[in-house]
Design a protein around this motif. Structure first.
Motif, PDB file in Angstrom:
ATOM      1  N   UNK A   1      52.429  93.137   0.949  1.00 47.95           N
ATOM      2  CA  UNK A   1      51.218  92.433   0.595  1.00 47.95           C
ATOM      3  C   UNK A   1      51.493  91.552  -0.618  1.00 47.95           C
ATOM      4  N   UNK A   2      51.029  90.324  -0.583  1.00 44.42           N
ATOM      5  CA  UNK A   2      51.242  89.442  -1.735  1.00 44.42           C
ATOM      6  C   UNK A   2      50.545  89.979  -2.986  1.00 44.42           C
ATOM      7  N   UNK A   3      51.228  89.858  -4.119  1.00 46.55           N
ATOM      8  CA  UNK A   3      50.624  90.275  -5.378  1.00 46.55           C
ATOM      9  C   UNK A   3      49.875  89.089  -5.994  1.00 46.55           C
ATOM     10  N   UNK A   4      49.381  89.256  -7.202  1.00 51.15           N
ATOM     11  CA  UNK A   4      48.585  88.213  -7.862  1.00 51.15           C
ATOM     12  C   UNK A   4      49.390  86.923  -8.047  1.00 51.15           C
ATOM     13  N   UNK A   5      50.666  87.048  -8.373  1.00 50.29           N
ATOM     14  CA  UNK A   5      51.508  85.863  -8.557  1.00 50.29           C
ATOM     15  C   UNK A   5      51.712  85.139  -7.231  1.00 50.29           C
ATOM     16  N   UNK A   6      51.974  85.902  -6.168  1.00 46.24           N
ATOM     17  CA  UNK A   6      52.105  85.290  -4.838  1.00 46.24           C
ATOM     18  C   UNK A   6      50.823  84.557  -4.455  1.00 46.24           C
ATOM     19  N   UNK A   7      49.688  85.150  -4.754  1.00 46.29           N
ATOM     20  CA  UNK A   7      48.408  84.509  -4.421  1.00 46.29           C
ATOM     21  C   UNK A   7      48.222  83.215  -5.215  1.00 46.29           C
ATOM     22  N   UNK A   8      48.667  83.203  -6.485  1.00 50.70           N
ATOM     23  CA  UNK A   8      48.596  81.960  -7.278  1.00 50.70           C
ATOM     24  C   UNK A   8      49.467  80.883  -6.640  1.00 50.70           C
ATOM     25  N   UNK A   9      50.652  81.280  -6.208  1.00 52.78           N
ATOM     26  CA  UNK A   9      51.559  80.331  -5.542  1.00 52.78           C
ATOM     27  C   UNK A   9      50.913  79.802  -4.265  1.00 52.78           C
ATOM     28  N   UNK A  10      50.346  80.682  -3.475  1.00 56.01           N
ATOM     29  CA  UNK A  10      49.713  80.276  -2.215  1.00 56.01           C
ATOM     30  C   UNK A  10      48.512  79.360  -2.455  1.00 56.01           C
ATOM     31  N   UNK A  11      47.710  79.667  -3.460  1.00 59.19           N
ATOM     32  CA  UNK A  11      46.564  78.796  -3.794  1.00 59.19           C
ATOM     33  C   UNK A  11      47.037  77.394  -4.145  1.00 59.19           C
ATOM     34  N   UNK A  12      48.105  77.307  -4.916  1.00 62.34           N
ATOM     35  CA  UNK A  12      48.623  75.990  -5.317  1.00 62.34           C
ATOM     36  C   UNK A  12      49.192  75.241  -4.111  1.00 62.34           C
ATOM     37  N   UNK A  13      49.877  75.948  -3.227  1.00 66.37           N
ATOM     38  CA  UNK A  13      50.413  75.312  -2.017  1.00 66.37           C
ATOM     39  C   UNK A  13      49.301  74.816  -1.101  1.00 66.37           C
ATOM     40  N   UNK A  14      48.234  75.598  -0.988  1.00 66.50           N
ATOM     41  CA  UNK A  14      47.107  75.163  -0.165  1.00 66.50           C
ATOM     42  C   UNK A  14      46.432  73.936  -0.762  1.00 66.50           C
ATOM     43  N   UNK A  15      46.326  73.884  -2.075  1.00 69.34           N
ATOM     44  CA  UNK A  15      45.689  72.750  -2.733  1.00 69.34           C
ATOM     45  C   UNK A  15      46.544  71.492  -2.643  1.00 69.34           C
ATOM     46  N   UNK A  16      47.876  71.656  -2.692  1.00 69.73           N
ATOM     47  CA  UNK A  16      48.779  70.503  -2.666  1.00 69.73           C
ATOM     48  C   UNK A  16      50.082  70.901  -1.971  1.00 69.73           C
ATOM     49  N   UNK A  17      50.144  70.786  -0.643  1.00 68.59           N
ATOM     50  CA  UNK A  17      51.340  71.201   0.095  1.00 68.59           C
ATOM     51  C   UNK A  17      52.603  70.417  -0.284  1.00 68.59           C
ATOM     52  N   UNK A  18      52.443  69.224  -0.840  1.00 63.95           N
ATOM     53  CA  UNK A  18      53.601  68.406  -1.184  1.00 63.95           C
ATOM     54  C   UNK A  18      54.049  68.595  -2.639  1.00 63.95           C
ATOM     55  N   UNK A  19      53.501  69.582  -3.303  1.00 62.44           N
ATOM     56  CA  UNK A  19      53.831  69.809  -4.711  1.00 62.44           C
ATOM     57  C   UNK A  19      55.322  70.104  -4.872  1.00 62.44           C
ATOM     58  N   UNK A  20      55.907  69.544  -5.917  1.00 61.70           N
ATOM     59  CA  UNK A  20      57.312  69.796  -6.220  1.00 61.70           C
ATOM     60  C   UNK A  20      57.464  71.237  -6.701  1.00 61.70           C
ATOM     61  N   UNK A  21      58.596  71.848  -6.397  1.00 63.93           N
ATOM     62  CA  UNK A  21      58.817  73.245  -6.778  1.00 63.93           C
ATOM     63  C   UNK A  21      58.715  73.463  -8.282  1.00 63.93           C
ATOM     64  N   UNK A  22      59.199  72.514  -9.067  1.00 65.80           N
ATOM     65  CA  UNK A  22      59.121  72.664 -10.529  1.00 65.80           C
ATOM     66  C   UNK A  22      57.658  72.716 -10.978  1.00 65.80           C
ATOM     67  N   UNK A  23      56.835  71.836 -10.407  1.00 68.75           N
ATOM     68  CA  UNK A  23      55.408  71.840 -10.759  1.00 68.75           C
ATOM     69  C   UNK A  23      54.724  73.094 -10.248  1.00 68.75           C
ATOM     70  N   UNK A  24      55.099  73.539  -9.062  1.00 70.48           N
ATOM     71  CA  UNK A  24      54.527  74.751  -8.485  1.00 70.48           C
ATOM     72  C   UNK A  24      54.864  75.956  -9.356  1.00 70.48           C
ATOM     73  N   UNK A  25      56.096  76.059  -9.784  1.00 68.86           N
ATOM     74  CA  UNK A  25      56.509  77.169 -10.648  1.00 68.86           C
ATOM     75  C   UNK A  25      55.704  77.159 -11.948  1.00 68.86           C
ATOM     76  N   UNK A  26      55.548  75.973 -12.529  1.00 65.36           N
ATOM     77  CA  UNK A  26      54.790  75.866 -13.783  1.00 65.36           C
ATOM     78  C   UNK A  26      53.336  76.282 -13.577  1.00 65.36           C
ATOM     79  N   UNK A  27      52.695  75.783 -12.528  1.00 70.13           N
ATOM     80  CA  UNK A  27      51.290  76.111 -12.275  1.00 70.13           C
ATOM     81  C   UNK A  27      51.092  77.591 -11.947  1.00 70.13           C
ATOM     82  N   UNK A  28      52.096  78.188 -11.289  1.00 70.35           N
ATOM     83  CA  UNK A  28      51.984  79.604 -10.927  1.00 70.35           C
ATOM     84  C   UNK A  28      52.427  80.521 -12.062  1.00 70.35           C
ATOM     85  N   UNK A  29      53.030  79.956 -13.114  1.00 72.38           N
ATOM     86  CA  UNK A  29      53.443  80.759 -14.265  1.00 72.38           C
ATOM     87  C   UNK A  29      54.699  81.572 -14.026  1.00 72.38           C
TER      88      UNK A  29
END
Length: 151
Positions: A1-29
């Motif tokens: 089951x995804x934890x809180x960090x996984x859910x943050x990553x998934x929320x960011x991917x859903x909001x912007x599927x084309x997000x760069x990995x560096x930006x995704x990592x920063x937004x997900x902490x």
């Protein structure tokens, strides 16, 4: 089951599927390395199946969208297989769904305009095999269309 960090990553991917990995990592902490490991695990477990583009058919000139519901002649053993094989060949069919109940299948069909819709309907839809009943719903407007989950 995804934890809180996984859910943050998934929320960011859903909001912007084309997000760069560096930006995704920063937004997900998380660090880039941690993000990569988490994304791999989410792919391996089937949580992330694909990163997709959503095409706006209207922006490409397809102004008509029709939802067609079909009931098939179930006395014919190959009704579903034959129908689906034929429906897959129609380029304007963008979605095929099967159901339990009085409706067996639903097709989403797009057309450039009403003249094009009539052509598709006459040449392709009316020739689909084993149809015992059908119903058409023409899309007027979309009020809500989200792919997001409450993560």
């Amino acid at each position: 089951m995804p934890d809180a960090t996984d859910r943050r990553i998934l929320r960011q991917l859903l909001a912007d599927p084309a997000i760069a990995n560096a930006d995704l990592a920063e937004r997900a902490g998380v660090t880039s390395a941690s993000l990569w490991r988490r994304l791999e695990r989410l792919r391996e477990t089937g949580v992330i199946r694909a990163i997709e583009s959503r095409i706006d058919w209207r922006a490409l000139g397809y102004e008509v969208q029709v939802s067609l519901r079909f009931t098939l002649d179930k006395t014919e053993p190959r009704a579903f297989d034959d129908f689906m094989a034929a429906a897959r060949k129609v380029p304007e069919v963008t979605e095929i769904q099967t159901f339990l109940g009085t409706v067996d299948l639903r097709l989403s069909v797009i057309a450039r305009d009403m003249a094009h819709w009539q052509q598709v309907y006459r040449d392709s839809i009316l020739t689909l095999p084993h149809v015992s009943d059908s119903d058409a719903l023409m899309l007027v407007s979309t009020i809500k269309d989200v792919q997001e989950l409450p993560l």
